[in-house]
Write a protein that holds these residues in place. Structure first.
Motif, PDB file in Angstrom:
ATOM      1  N   ARG A 211       2.071 -29.866 -33.476  1.00  9.89           N
ATOM      2  CA  ARG A 211       0.867 -29.530 -34.257  1.00  9.89           C
ATOM      3  C   ARG A 211      -0.355 -30.342 -33.851  1.00  9.89           C
ATOM      4  O   ARG A 211      -1.484 -29.956 -34.168  1.00  9.89           O
ATOM      5  CB  ARG A 211       1.156 -29.725 -35.753  1.00  9.89           C
ATOM      6  N   ARG A 212      -0.168 -31.452 -33.161  1.00 11.24           N
ATOM      7  CA  ARG A 212      -1.305 -32.255 -32.704  1.00 11.24           C
ATOM      8  C   ARG A 212      -1.582 -32.074 -31.210  1.00 11.24           C
ATOM      9  O   ARG A 212      -2.293 -32.864 -30.610  1.00 11.24           O
ATOM     10  CB  ARG A 212      -1.051 -33.733 -33.006  1.00 11.24           C
ATOM     11  N   SER A 213      -1.014 -31.026 -30.645  1.00  5.06           N
ATOM     12  CA  SER A 213      -1.245 -30.763 -29.232  1.00  5.06           C
ATOM     13  C   SER A 213      -2.667 -30.271 -29.012  1.00  5.06           C
ATOM     14  O   SER A 213      -3.355 -29.824 -29.939  1.00  5.06           O
ATOM     15  CB  SER A 213      -0.251 -29.720 -28.716  1.00  5.06           C
ATOM     16  N   GLU A 214      -3.095 -30.347 -27.765  1.00  2.00           N
ATOM     17  CA  GLU A 214      -4.469 -29.980 -27.436  1.00  2.00           C
ATOM     18  C   GLU A 214      -4.749 -28.513 -27.730  1.00  2.00           C
ATOM     19  O   GLU A 214      -5.819 -28.159 -28.231  1.00  2.00           O
ATOM     20  CB  GLU A 214      -4.738 -30.289 -25.955  1.00  2.00           C
ATOM     21  N   TYR A 215      -3.808 -27.619 -27.410  1.00  2.00           N
ATOM     22  CA  TYR A 215      -4.072 -26.195 -27.624  1.00  2.00           C
ATOM     23  C   TYR A 215      -4.158 -25.861 -29.107  1.00  2.00           C
ATOM     24  O   TYR A 215      -4.885 -24.941 -29.516  1.00  2.00           O
ATOM     25  CB  TYR A 215      -3.010 -25.339 -26.918  1.00  2.00           C
ATOM     26  N   VAL A 216      -3.418 -26.591 -29.956  1.00  2.00           N
ATOM     27  CA  VAL A 216      -3.506 -26.365 -31.399  1.00  2.00           C
ATOM     28  C   VAL A 216      -4.851 -26.852 -31.925  1.00  2.00           C
ATOM     29  O   VAL A 216      -5.516 -26.177 -32.719  1.00  2.00           O
ATOM     30  CB  VAL A 216      -2.337 -27.065 -32.123  1.00  2.00           C
ATOM     31  N   ARG A 217      -5.260 -28.031 -31.493  1.00  2.00           N
ATOM     32  CA  ARG A 217      -6.556 -28.559 -31.936  1.00  2.00           C
ATOM     33  C   ARG A 217      -7.709 -27.670 -31.468  1.00  2.00           C
ATOM     34  O   ARG A 217      -8.685 -27.462 -32.207  1.00  2.00           O
ATOM     35  CB  ARG A 217      -6.738 -29.973 -31.395  1.00  2.00           C
ATOM     36  N   ALA A 218      -7.592 -27.122 -30.266  1.00  2.00           N
ATOM     37  CA  ALA A 218      -8.637 -26.232 -29.767  1.00  2.00           C
ATOM     38  C   ALA A 218      -8.719 -24.964 -30.603  1.00  2.00           C
ATOM     39  O   ALA A 218      -9.816 -24.482 -30.928  1.00  2.00           O
ATOM     40  CB  ALA A 218      -8.366 -25.893 -28.304  1.00  2.00           C
ATOM     41  N   ALA A 219      -7.554 -24.394 -30.979  1.00  2.00           N
ATOM     42  CA  ALA A 219      -7.538 -23.191 -31.808  1.00  2.00           C
ATOM     43  C   ALA A 219      -8.137 -23.471 -33.177  1.00  2.00           C
ATOM     44  O   ALA A 219      -8.900 -22.650 -33.721  1.00  2.00           O
ATOM     45  CB  ALA A 219      -6.112 -22.668 -31.937  1.00  2.00           C
ATOM     46  N   GLU A 220      -7.809 -24.615 -33.756  1.00  2.00           N
ATOM     47  CA  GLU A 220      -8.370 -24.976 -35.057  1.00  2.00           C
ATOM     48  C   GLU A 220      -9.878 -25.197 -34.968  1.00  2.00           C
ATOM     49  O   GLU A 220     -10.631 -24.822 -35.880  1.00  2.00           O
ATOM     50  CB  GLU A 220      -7.670 -26.234 -35.585  1.00  2.00           C
ATOM     51  N   MET A 222     -11.898 -23.707 -33.081  1.00  2.00           N
ATOM     52  CA  MET A 222     -12.549 -22.403 -32.930  1.00  2.00           C
ATOM     53  C   MET A 222     -12.483 -21.580 -34.221  1.00  2.00           C
ATOM     54  O   MET A 222     -12.919 -20.429 -34.244  1.00  2.00           O
ATOM     55  CB  MET A 222     -11.902 -21.624 -31.784  1.00  2.00           C
ATOM     56  N   GLY A 223     -11.908 -22.165 -35.275  1.00  2.00           N
ATOM     57  CA  GLY A 223     -11.872 -21.493 -36.574  1.00  2.00           C
ATOM     58  C   GLY A 223     -10.672 -20.611 -36.803  1.00  2.00           C
ATOM     59  O   GLY A 223     -10.702 -19.771 -37.719  1.00  2.00           O
ATOM     60  N   ALA A 224      -9.592 -20.743 -36.017  1.00  2.00           N
ATOM     61  CA  ALA A 224      -8.392 -19.922 -36.206  1.00  2.00           C
ATOM     62  C   ALA A 224      -7.721 -20.267 -37.529  1.00  2.00           C
ATOM     63  O   ALA A 224      -7.667 -21.438 -37.924  1.00  2.00           O
ATOM     64  CB  ALA A 224      -7.420 -20.136 -35.051  1.00  2.00           C
ATOM     65  N   SER A 225      -7.227 -19.260 -38.228  1.00  2.00           N
ATOM     66  CA  SER A 225      -6.533 -19.481 -39.493  1.00  2.00           C
ATOM     67  C   SER A 225      -5.172 -20.121 -39.254  1.00  2.00           C
ATOM     68  O   SER A 225      -4.667 -20.149 -38.120  1.00  2.00           O
ATOM     69  CB  SER A 225      -6.359 -18.158 -40.232  1.00  2.00           C
TER      70      SER A 225
END
Length: 326
Positions: A211-220, A222-225
């Motif tokens: 959950r703290r990976s780079e791709y997760v942080r990037a999605a968050e 960008m406003g992803a639910s």
């Protein structure tokens, strides 16, 4: 591609895959290998001859694996003293149609438990905090609950005489009629309710680590639910261990259900029901344990090979999908 080459490079994986494909092929070709009496609603047991004898008949032309005597109106908790067999069942027919019954049971139970466990584990792992703590403690509580007690409670809550595989289906009403038409028995419901916990714990650990990976942080950022992050990003990258566990569980669920049927909890796995009817002949009426081998050896081998095949496939997937394998 490299992972699939790794999977097919091991002989044990190929053996497991061959066994799984064999059972799938038998289930698919069951109407040709063992033509049913009623093509519209094939019953996994075939009456060969009327008989009041308790003597199984050995293999002979037309009955390649012999017959085993069955009990008419089998009581809910076993065979009543002095009750005689009223007809014979074809062991070969049950062996063939039992493959379809086993595949259906294993796939339905495993798919349901995997979906429930993966969703619970993924959402609780992503949310974290106190909610995750509460959900995981509830998961531990389910793990501590005895499965046999669950079968008894569910049977008492939803069933009265559907336990009797020889009863009249037309006499069933309400919940029993609905569950009978769906081929849903107490063991299936219980295994679904009390088998999702390993998936939940596994996915919880996987998601909490990612959950703290780079791709997760990037999605968050960008406003992803939360739902989009979980289904679009986290699950595709963390679900591999759950897939491996599911592959192993398909065979394990069928074996576990057959064991419950053998000790007296009715169910819809035909191989388990056949083992119940053959348990009186395991030691042999004449003292020879293999005097009536056809009543239990073919079905026992089918259960063993079914479980071994899915376990080998699961082990192969584990090695192929593991990032530490070279």
């Amino acid at each position: 591609m490299i992972r699939w080459r790794r999977f097919f490079s091991r002989a044990s994986n190929l053996v497991g895959l061959a066994l799984v494909l064999l059972f799938c092929l038998v289930a698919l070709l069951a109407p040709r290998l063992a033509p049913p009496l009623n093509p519209a609603d094939p019953w996994p047991f075939k009456t060969v001859t009327q008989s009041f004898s308790r003597q199984p008949t050995p293999p002979e032309p037309g009955v390649p694996l012999g017959t085993t005597p069955q009990i008419q109106n089998m009581p809910q908790y076993g065979i009543a003293p002095g009750q005689d067999a009223s007809y014979m069942w074809d062991v070969y027919y049950t062996l063939i149609w039992g493959a379809r019954s086993a595949l259906r049971f294993g796939l339905v139970v495993t798919l349901a438990t995997a979906v429930i466990g993966v969703l619970i584990g993924a959402f609780s792992g992503y949310i974290g905090g106190a909610a995750n703590l509460v959900i995981m403690r509830l998961t531990d509580a389910f793990l501590a609950f005895p499965v046999i007690a669950g079968i008894w409670v569910i049977q008492r809550a939803f069933y009265s005489n559907i336990y009797d595989p020889f009863g009249d289906p037309m006499a069933l009403t309400g919940w029993e009629a609905f569950l009978y038409r769906g081929r849903i028995d107490p063991i299936m419901i219980t295994l679904i309710l009390f088998s999702w916990m390993p998936y939940a714990r596994l996915m919880n650990a996987q998601v909490r680590g990612a959950r703290r990976s780079e791709y997760v942080r990037a999605a968050e950022a960008m406003g992803a639910s939360s739902g989009r992050v979980i289904f679009r990003h986290l699950l595709p990258n963390t679900i591999s261990p759950a897939v491996v566990l599911a592959a192993r569980d398909i065979g394990g669920m069928v074996i576990l259900a057959s064991a419950f049927i053998f000790i007296g909890f009715g169910g819809n796995v035909a191989w388990g029901t056949m083992l119940v009817t053959s348990r009186d002949y395991v030691i042999g009426l004449s003292g020879n344990p293999f005097a009536y081998w056809w009543t239990f050896v073919p079905v026992s081998l089918a259960l063993i090979l079914f479980g071994v095949g899915w376990n080998l496939v699961g082990d192969g997937l584990n090695r192929a999908l593991s990032p530490y394998e070279r």
